[in-house]
Design a protein around this motif. Structure first.
Motif, mmCIF file in Angstrom:
data_model
loop_
_atom_site.group_PDB
_atom_site.id
_atom_site.type_symbol
_atom_site.label_atom_id
_atom_site.label_comp_id
_atom_site.label_asym_id
_atom_site.label_seq_id
_atom_site.Cartn_x
_atom_site.Cartn_y
_atom_site.Cartn_z
ATOM 1 N N LYS A 1 9.442 16.885 9.283
ATOM 2 C CA LYS A 1 9.884 15.499 9.759
ATOM 3 C C LYS A 1 8.824 15.042 10.917
ATOM 4 O O LYS A 1 8.447 14.119 10.842
ATOM 5 C CB LYS A 1 11.255 15.748 10.515
ATOM 6 N N ALA A 2 8.376 15.961 11.697
ATOM 7 C CA ALA A 2 7.412 15.752 12.833
ATOM 8 C C ALA A 2 5.944 15.264 12.027
ATOM 9 O O ALA A 2 5.440 14.309 12.454
ATOM 10 C CB ALA A 2 7.110 16.833 13.652
ATOM 11 N N GLN A 3 5.777 15.989 11.291
ATOM 12 C CA GLN A 3 4.387 15.857 10.402
ATOM 13 C C GLN A 3 4.309 14.507 9.797
ATOM 14 O O GLN A 3 3.288 13.756 9.704
ATOM 15 C CB GLN A 3 3.788 17.189 9.756
ATOM 16 N N LEU A 4 5.359 14.537 8.896
ATOM 17 C CA LEU A 4 5.277 13.033 8.135
ATOM 18 C C LEU A 4 5.532 11.868 8.763
ATOM 19 O O LEU A 4 5.072 10.904 8.849
ATOM 20 C CB LEU A 4 6.586 13.330 7.023
ATOM 21 N N GLY A 5 6.364 12.150 9.873
ATOM 22 C CA GLY A 5 6.569 10.893 10.819
ATOM 23 C C GLY A 5 5.266 10.652 11.512
ATOM 24 O O GLY A 5 4.802 9.369 11.620
ATOM 25 N N ALA A 6 4.392 11.360 11.925
ATOM 26 C CA ALA A 6 3.126 11.234 12.485
ATOM 27 C C ALA A 6 2.056 10.588 11.659
ATOM 28 O O ALA A 6 1.435 9.550 11.823
ATOM 29 C CB ALA A 6 2.371 12.779 12.922
ATOM 30 N N ILE A 7 2.411 10.788 10.169
ATOM 31 C CA ILE A 7 1.398 10.221 9.252
ATOM 32 C C ILE A 7 1.976 8.630 8.866
ATOM 33 O O ILE A 7 1.086 7.848 8.966
ATOM 34 C CB ILE A 7 1.578 11.099 7.881
ATOM 35 N N LEU A 8 3.120 8.585 8.942
ATOM 36 C CA LEU A 8 3.764 7.011 8.629
ATOM 37 C C LEU A 8 3.377 6.280 9.932
ATOM 38 O O LEU A 8 2.972 5.199 9.901
ATOM 39 C CB LEU A 8 5.148 7.318 8.673
ATOM 40 N N ASP A 9 3.331 6.882 11.056
ATOM 41 C CA ASP A 9 3.053 6.225 12.223
ATOM 42 C C ASP A 9 1.838 5.703 12.365
ATOM 43 O O ASP A 9 1.228 4.672 12.689
ATOM 44 C CB ASP A 9 3.528 6.795 13.491
ATOM 45 N N LYS A 10 0.858 6.784 11.814
ATOM 46 C CA LYS A 10 -0.551 6.294 11.949
ATOM 47 C C LYS A 10 -0.841 5.222 10.657
ATOM 48 O O LYS A 10 -1.759 4.364 11.223
ATOM 49 C CB LYS A 10 -1.374 7.602 11.756
ATOM 50 N N TYR A 11 -0.512 5.519 9.648
ATOM 51 C CA TYR A 11 -1.124 4.518 8.615
ATOM 52 C C TYR A 11 -0.161 3.379 8.053
ATOM 53 O O TYR A 11 -0.588 2.593 7.351
ATOM 54 C CB TYR A 11 -1.289 5.656 7.444
ATOM 55 N N GLN A 12 1.132 3.493 8.445
ATOM 56 C CA GLN A 12 1.960 2.502 8.180
ATOM 57 C C GLN A 12 2.118 1.972 6.700
ATOM 58 O O GLN A 12 1.989 0.749 6.141
ATOM 59 C CB GLN A 12 1.865 1.120 9.037
ATOM 60 N N PRO A 13 2.232 2.966 5.830
ATOM 61 C CA PRO A 13 2.336 2.621 4.623
ATOM 62 C C PRO A 13 3.549 1.835 4.169
ATOM 63 O O PRO A 13 4.630 2.280 4.538
ATOM 64 C CB PRO A 13 2.099 3.871 3.772
ATOM 65 N N ALA B 1 0.908 -1.098 -0.008
ATOM 66 C CA ALA B 1 -0.096 -0.123 0.041
ATOM 67 C C ALA B 1 0.847 1.218 0.018
ATOM 68 O O ALA B 1 1.734 1.642 0.876
ATOM 69 C CB ALA B 1 -1.055 0.051 1.257
ATOM 70 N N MET B 2 0.438 2.251 -0.873
ATOM 71 C CA MET B 2 1.062 3.378 -0.874
ATOM 72 C C MET B 2 0.089 4.373 -0.614
ATOM 73 O O MET B 2 -0.899 4.414 -1.153
ATOM 74 C CB MET B 2 1.726 3.608 -2.327
ATOM 75 N N ILE B 3 0.513 5.568 0.165
ATOM 76 C CA ILE B 3 -0.385 6.592 0.390
ATOM 77 C C ILE B 3 0.258 7.814 -0.291
ATOM 78 O O ILE B 3 1.436 7.932 -0.314
ATOM 79 C CB ILE B 3 -0.949 6.776 1.835
ATOM 80 N N ALA B 4 -0.555 8.728 -0.710
ATOM 81 C CA ALA B 4 0.103 10.252 -1.059
ATOM 82 C C ALA B 4 -0.054 11.259 0.122
ATOM 83 O O ALA B 4 -1.249 11.382 0.520
ATOM 84 C CB ALA B 4 -0.567 10.498 -2.245
ATOM 85 N N ALA B 5 0.746 12.100 0.175
ATOM 86 C CA ALA B 5 0.906 13.332 1.247
ATOM 87 C C ALA B 5 1.260 14.551 0.457
ATOM 88 O O ALA B 5 2.241 14.491 -0.247
ATOM 89 C CB ALA B 5 1.443 12.981 2.606
ATOM 90 N N GLY B 6 0.586 15.657 0.588
ATOM 91 C CA GLY B 6 1.447 16.832 0.424
ATOM 92 C C GLY B 6 2.385 17.305 0.989
ATOM 93 O O GLY B 6 2.608 16.932 2.235
ATOM 94 N N VAL B 7 3.325 18.026 0.429
ATOM 95 C CA VAL B 7 4.507 18.533 1.233
ATOM 96 C C VAL B 7 4.902 19.967 0.589
ATOM 97 O O VAL B 7 4.733 20.144 -0.563
ATOM 98 C CB VAL B 7 5.606 17.708 1.188
ATOM 99 N N CYS B 8 5.224 20.838 1.564
ATOM 100 C CA CYS B 8 5.706 22.178 1.197
ATOM 101 C C CYS B 8 6.543 22.513 2.330
ATOM 102 O O CYS B 8 6.329 22.891 3.269
ATOM 103 C CB CYS B 8 4.669 23.149 1.055
ATOM 104 N N ALA B 9 8.139 22.352 1.785
ATOM 105 C CA ALA B 9 9.123 22.548 2.676
ATOM 106 C C ALA B 9 9.908 23.639 2.319
ATOM 107 O O ALA B 9 10.171 23.867 1.089
ATOM 108 C CB ALA B 9 10.044 21.298 2.804
ATOM 109 N N ALA B 10 10.651 24.472 3.311
ATOM 110 C CA ALA B 10 11.505 25.531 2.933
ATOM 111 C C ALA B 10 12.477 25.604 4.385
ATOM 112 O O ALA B 10 12.227 24.906 5.253
ATOM 113 C CB ALA B 10 10.671 26.844 2.709
#
Length: 335
Positions: free
Chosen positions: A287-299, A215-224
């Protein structure tokens, strides 16, 4: 997360044209490969002033020609718009040229308005033939006998990896039933993400294509470099989504420091909900936000996407994201 990848809609910014957008996509693909992205997908949309990826297979060939090792594919081809044989021939041709690098994600929506869908298809059928069309397409890409009355040439024997894409439970159930990898469009439609992943994983049937669910999930990202800079850059995407909601579609807007005067509170609430599966800010923030997404959904894989008006800032955003995702990446477990 075993791998991380990138989805590019080839946005056309205000003040620019399709030539600029396609050139930017090629430049971004080169940078993405250097940054460590595993695959780079483009998506089929039609009659949209701000998106240049309508001829998706053609664009994939262009992007594959300027990269070396990264997988290039469709996220996705909107199968109701096409005959399965035509798609098999197009992607069979791509796979014959760029061997081992081409992916084919399939979607069930038209990727446009209904008037344009009619222009694409020439006729509209009330029957949902998507499951049959997916299986027919997979057959054309497989080892068909020479005696078969219809074969995709090029295409037959290429075994191009086929993905099912979706933003509802339908695609999850179909991918599980057919034993195919599955990608959920949570970057703009997050509501059913958790339930779709559960259905897919619980009902998955091993197939010749895949022995276990992927399973792959998609997430938006805007980093600076700073949160404030990322907030300003992200305003273009917020404005773009607000314009879609209010039926004022156009090119990707210039960024603004005054969103409140341009987007009403009710519309902004809808935009924020649509883009809730996302990360924005400095490297530590994403890093904190993407880490939370990964922890929750485990893609098994995360695909990031994002539209920024300034091309160099967009490239830098994905470079920052790649650095963060490399730190969050887990090694592939030995089977």
């Amino acid at each position: 997360m075993e791998k991380f990848s990138l989805l590019d809609l080839s946005p056309i910014p205000e003040g620019k044209n399709a030539t600029d957008a396609l050139s930017n996509s090629a430049d971004l693909a080169i940078a993405a490969e250097k940054a460590g992205y595993f695959r780079y997908w483009v998506a089929e949309h039609h009659n949209m002033t701000g998106i240049a990826s309508s001829a998706t297979a053609v664009l994939i060939g262009y992007l594959a020609s300027v990269t070396q090792t990264m997988r290039i594919g469709a996220g996705g081809i909107m199968l109701p718009n096409h005959a399965p044989l035509m798609v098999a021939e197009q992607f069979g041709t791509l796979a014959s040229i760029y061997q081992g690098r081409v992916d084919l994600g399939l979607g069930r929506a038209p990727g446009t308005d209904m008037a344009t869908a009619r222009a694409l298809r020439r006729h509209m059928s009330q029957n949902d033939s998507f499951p049959d069309d997916v299986q027919e397409l997979i057959g054309y890409l497989g080892d068909m006998p020479e005696s078969a009355s219809v074969r995709a040439i090029p295409g037959v024997g290429t075994h191009v990896p086929v993905w099912v894409l979706g933003s509802s439970l339908y695609g999850a159930q179909l991918a599980a039933y057919l034993g195919l990898p599955y990608c959920f469009a949570s970057h703009f439609a997050p509501d059913m993400l958790e339930e779709a992943l559960y259905l897919y994983r619980e009902n998955f049937r091993p197939s010749e294509a895949l022995s276990r669910p992927y399973a792959m999930i998609a997430a938006g990202v805007c980093a600076a470099e700073t949160d404030a800079e990322a907030e300003l850059l992200r305003s273009s995407q917020l404005l773009s989504f607000a314009n879609i909601i209010t039926n004022r579609r156009g090119k990707l807007p210039y960024p603004t420091e005054d969103l409140a005067s341009k987007i009403t509170a009710p519309v902004m609430a809808r935009v924020q909900h649509m883009l809730s599966c996302s990360a924005a800010g400095s490297p530590s923030a994403i890093k904190a936000q993407l880490g939370a997404i990964l922890d929750k959904y485990q893609p098994d894989e995360l695909m990031v996407t994002g539209m920024i008006h300034d091309h160099s800032a967009r490239v830098r955003s994905f470079e920052i994201a790649a650095g963060v995702l490399s730190e969050l990446q887990e090694p592939v477990k030995a089977s």
